[in-house]
Design an enzyme around this catalytic site. Structure first.
Site, mmCIF file in Angstrom:
data_model
loop_
_atom_site.group_PDB
_atom_site.id
_atom_site.type_symbol
_atom_site.label_atom_id
_atom_site.label_comp_id
_atom_site.label_asym_id
_atom_site.label_seq_id
_atom_site.Cartn_x
_atom_site.Cartn_y
_atom_site.Cartn_z
ATOM 1 N N ARG A 23 0.881 -1.135 0.025
ATOM 2 C CA ARG A 23 0.038 0.049 -0.032
ATOM 3 C C ARG A 23 0.875 1.125 -0.098
ATOM 4 N NH1 ARG A 23 -5.842 -0.486 1.637
ATOM 5 N NH2 ARG A 23 -6.471 -2.362 0.508
ATOM 6 N N ARG A 27 -3.797 6.727 0.658
ATOM 7 C CA ARG A 27 -4.265 7.753 1.564
ATOM 8 C C ARG A 27 -3.018 8.404 2.331
ATOM 9 N NH1 ARG A 27 -9.443 4.698 3.132
ATOM 10 N NH2 ARG A 27 -7.814 3.163 3.293
ATOM 11 N N ARG A 36 -7.794 11.842 -5.428
ATOM 12 C CA ARG A 36 -9.198 11.180 -4.873
ATOM 13 C C ARG A 36 -10.280 12.365 -4.610
ATOM 14 N NH1 ARG A 36 -12.077 8.420 -3.841
ATOM 15 N NH2 ARG A 36 -11.983 7.121 -1.971
ATOM 16 N N ASP A 72 -6.860 -2.789 -7.763
ATOM 17 C CA ASP A 72 -7.278 -3.357 -6.493
ATOM 18 C C ASP A 72 -7.493 -4.951 -6.739
ATOM 19 O OD1 ASP A 72 -8.573 -2.593 -3.461
ATOM 20 O OD2 ASP A 72 -9.751 -4.063 -4.355
ATOM 21 N N TYR A 147 -14.334 -12.511 0.119
ATOM 22 C CA TYR A 147 -14.943 -11.228 -0.156
ATOM 23 C C TYR A 147 -16.141 -11.672 -0.997
ATOM 24 C CZ TYR A 147 -11.528 -8.101 1.624
ATOM 25 O OH TYR A 147 -10.874 -7.300 2.256
HETATM 26 O O1 CP3 Z 1 0.151 0.435 -3.414
HETATM 27 C C1 CP3 Z 1 -0.414 -0.643 -3.382
HETATM 28 O O2 CP3 Z 1 -0.267 -1.478 -2.436
HETATM 29 C C2 CP3 Z 1 -1.029 -0.938 -4.462
HETATM 30 C C3 CP3 Z 1 -2.536 -1.075 -4.659
HETATM 31 C C4 CP3 Z 1 -3.301 -1.962 -3.911
HETATM 32 C C5 CP3 Z 1 -4.686 -1.513 -3.581
HETATM 33 N N1 CP3 Z 1 -5.478 -2.493 -3.064
HETATM 34 C C6 CP3 Z 1 -5.394 -0.059 -3.699
HETATM 35 C C7 CP3 Z 1 -6.263 0.472 -2.567
HETATM 36 C C8 CP3 Z 1 -3.412 -3.104 -3.457
HETATM 37 C C9 CP3 Z 1 -2.186 -4.014 -3.499
HETATM 38 C C10 CP3 Z 1 -4.615 -3.675 -2.971
HETATM 39 C C11 CP3 Z 1 -4.927 -4.820 -2.408
HETATM 40 C C12 CP3 Z 1 -6.009 -5.385 -1.657
HETATM 41 N N2 CP3 Z 1 -7.260 -4.741 -2.015
HETATM 42 C C13 CP3 Z 1 -6.252 -6.303 -0.788
HETATM 43 C C14 CP3 Z 1 -4.943 -7.006 -0.157
HETATM 44 C C15 CP3 Z 1 -3.723 -6.146 0.313
HETATM 45 C C16 CP3 Z 1 -4.150 -6.284 1.870
HETATM 46 O O3 CP3 Z 1 -4.191 -4.799 2.404
HETATM 47 O O4 CP3 Z 1 -3.955 -7.144 2.598
HETATM 48 C C17 CP3 Z 1 -7.298 -6.260 -0.101
HETATM 49 C C18 CP3 Z 1 -7.726 -7.099 0.808
HETATM 50 C C19 CP3 Z 1 -8.201 -5.267 -1.004
HETATM 51 C C20 CP3 Z 1 -9.472 -4.866 -0.776
HETATM 52 C C21 CP3 Z 1 -9.907 -3.802 -0.343
HETATM 53 N N3 CP3 Z 1 -9.403 -2.506 -1.346
HETATM 54 C C22 CP3 Z 1 -10.438 -3.154 0.874
HETATM 55 C C23 CP3 Z 1 -10.941 -3.919 2.038
HETATM 56 C C24 CP3 Z 1 -10.614 -1.790 0.685
HETATM 57 C C25 CP3 Z 1 -11.061 -0.768 1.626
HETATM 58 C C26 CP3 Z 1 -10.326 -0.768 2.846
HETATM 59 C C27 CP3 Z 1 -9.443 0.574 2.766
HETATM 60 O O5 CP3 Z 1 -8.279 0.105 3.043
HETATM 61 O O6 CP3 Z 1 -9.819 1.610 2.528
HETATM 62 C C28 CP3 Z 1 -9.765 -1.261 -0.449
HETATM 63 C C29 CP3 Z 1 -9.565 0.135 -0.832
HETATM 64 C C30 CP3 Z 1 -8.432 0.497 -1.464
HETATM 65 N N4 CP3 Z 1 -7.327 -0.386 -2.505
HETATM 66 C C31 CP3 Z 1 -7.580 1.748 -1.370
HETATM 67 C C32 CP3 Z 1 -6.530 1.770 -1.997
HETATM 68 C C33 CP3 Z 1 -5.382 2.496 -2.168
HETATM 69 C C34 CP3 Z 1 -8.190 2.557 -0.295
HETATM 70 C C35 CP3 Z 1 -8.506 3.709 -1.412
HETATM 71 C C36 CP3 Z 1 -9.335 4.910 -1.196
HETATM 72 O O7 CP3 Z 1 -10.305 5.023 -0.566
HETATM 73 O O8 CP3 Z 1 -8.687 5.779 -1.441
#
Ligand code: CP3
Length: 342
Positions: A23, A27, A36, A72, A147
């Protein structure tokens, strides 16, 4: 090209331990929050110019040794037939979660070029702009299934486990289809140009070892088998996996990720030193004083003991409250502690 990340994946000697952060785009970065304001997360993911721009943000701001594709985990579920949206403050929400064997039957195989062409286009656009390797990724069958079944985030994964135990045939069919999708999707990302891949099994720590071996491992192994003929390093990551690391190491990756609950040297013993290890700083520690962060980084580096095959990372993703300056300081500290340059 800075290749210390790829060299470490292959357990070759490096000039300094490579660092990247799960990540690392997101944010906690003001540049990301600014974008965003204008676009939703899905718009960022689906627009190659924007996804490429977000991927590059941390590479430009922080001394990381790898970029991770901005996308994602859940994106490939949509062309399989599972539509969802991200709800502010709550995370993903699926319209029609999988609740029965009949729901599993409606899932379709994907053709990445047609349904995820924007991701492949992002990779092609990024490659010439990068001087560090690009990591592609996919979710492991267990985490994706959780999920698809829960319909969103979960604390106890009750519906997921209920299907696993009560309808094992439907469970294995579901995970088989997810494994096929994951293999196909990773091959397409590799053909488009990613230099390494990570399989995220973020929530698999919910399972004990016997259930892991019965319900998750065979499907994850199929994902790594699907790319075994390609010379592209792979990383296998999960959270809360102290009791699973030995089994995870048999799934077929080159590197296994460990979280902060297991000291790095102990985790490496469990994984086996014939594999690389990625990790494992507690992401919440970055919210504490620098003296504590510094000591924890030094501890991890000393537990790696200079053995080839360590990739420095957090034990899970960067938290939104984290200061970008601290992330930068950690990357510099790892490089300076491990540099072989005199
Ligand atoms: O920089 C990176 O790592 C690359 C981008 C990336 C995102 N999601 C962008 C994202 C990666 C590798 C993921 C993987 C991901 N997505 C996982 C596995 C990684 C982990 O954390 O274990 C999972 C479980 C998801 C599913 C997911 N995406 C959830 C549950 C959420 C909401 C929770 C949260 O953190 O807000 C997301 C949203 C998400 N994916 C964000 C980002 C940058 C937050 C985004 C926003 O609201 O701007």
């Amino acid at each position: 090209m800075n290749d210390r990340f790829l060299r470490a994946c292959r357990r070759q000697p490096v000039d300094a331990t490579p660092v990247w952060f799960m990540r690392q785009a997101g944010r906690y970065m003001p540049e990301y929050r600014a974008l965003r304001q204008q676009y939703s997360l899905l718009e960022l993911c689906r627009t190659p110019d924007l996804a490429a721009q977000v991927t590059l943000q941390p590479v430009e701001a922080i001394e990381v040794d790898a970029a991770i594709l901005f996308s994602d985990l859940l994106l490939p579920l949509e062309p399989m037939g599972l539509t969802f949206d991200f709800v502010k403050g709550e995370g993903p929400a699926f319209d029609d979660p999988i609740r029965s064997a009949a729901d599993v039957e409606r899932l379709r195989p994907i053709d990445p070029e047609t349904s995820l062409g924007h991701v492949l286009q992002t990779i092609r656009q990024l490659k010439p702009q990068l001087d560090v390797p690009l990591i592609g990724f996919v979710g492991a069958p267990f985490t994706l299934a959780s999920y698809a079944i829960e319909g969103g985030p979960s604390k106890d994964f009750a519906r997921t486990k209920a299907m696993m135990y009560a309808e094992p045939e439907a469970w294995h069919t579901l995970c088989g289809r997810l494994a096929d999708m994951a293999g196909t999707y990773l091959r397409a990302q590799i053909a488009a140009g990613v230099d390494a891949v990570q399989v995220f099994d973020s929530w698999v720590g919910q399972l004990g070892p016997a259930d892991y071996r019965e319900f998750a491992l065979p499907h994850t192994r199929r994902v790594f088998d699907a790319i075994a003929d390609l010379d592209v390093p792979s990383i296998h990551f999960g959270v809360g996996t102290a009791m699973l690391l030995e089994d995870m190491a048999t799934a077929g990756s080159d590197v296994v990720g460990a979280d902060w609950r297991t000291p790095l040297d102990r985790a490496w013993q469990l994984i086996g030193t014939d594999k690389g290890i990625q990790g494992n700083l507690d992401p919440t520690l970055l919210l504490g004083p620098w003296s504590r962060v510094r000591a924890a980084v030094e501890d991890i580096v000393s537990r790696a003991g200079g053995r080839p095959g360590h990739i420095f990372n957090l034990g899970h993703g960067v938290l939104p409250m984290t200061s970008p300056e601290v992330i930068q300081r950690v990357a510099r500290l790892v490089h300076s502690l491990t540099s072989t340059a005199r």
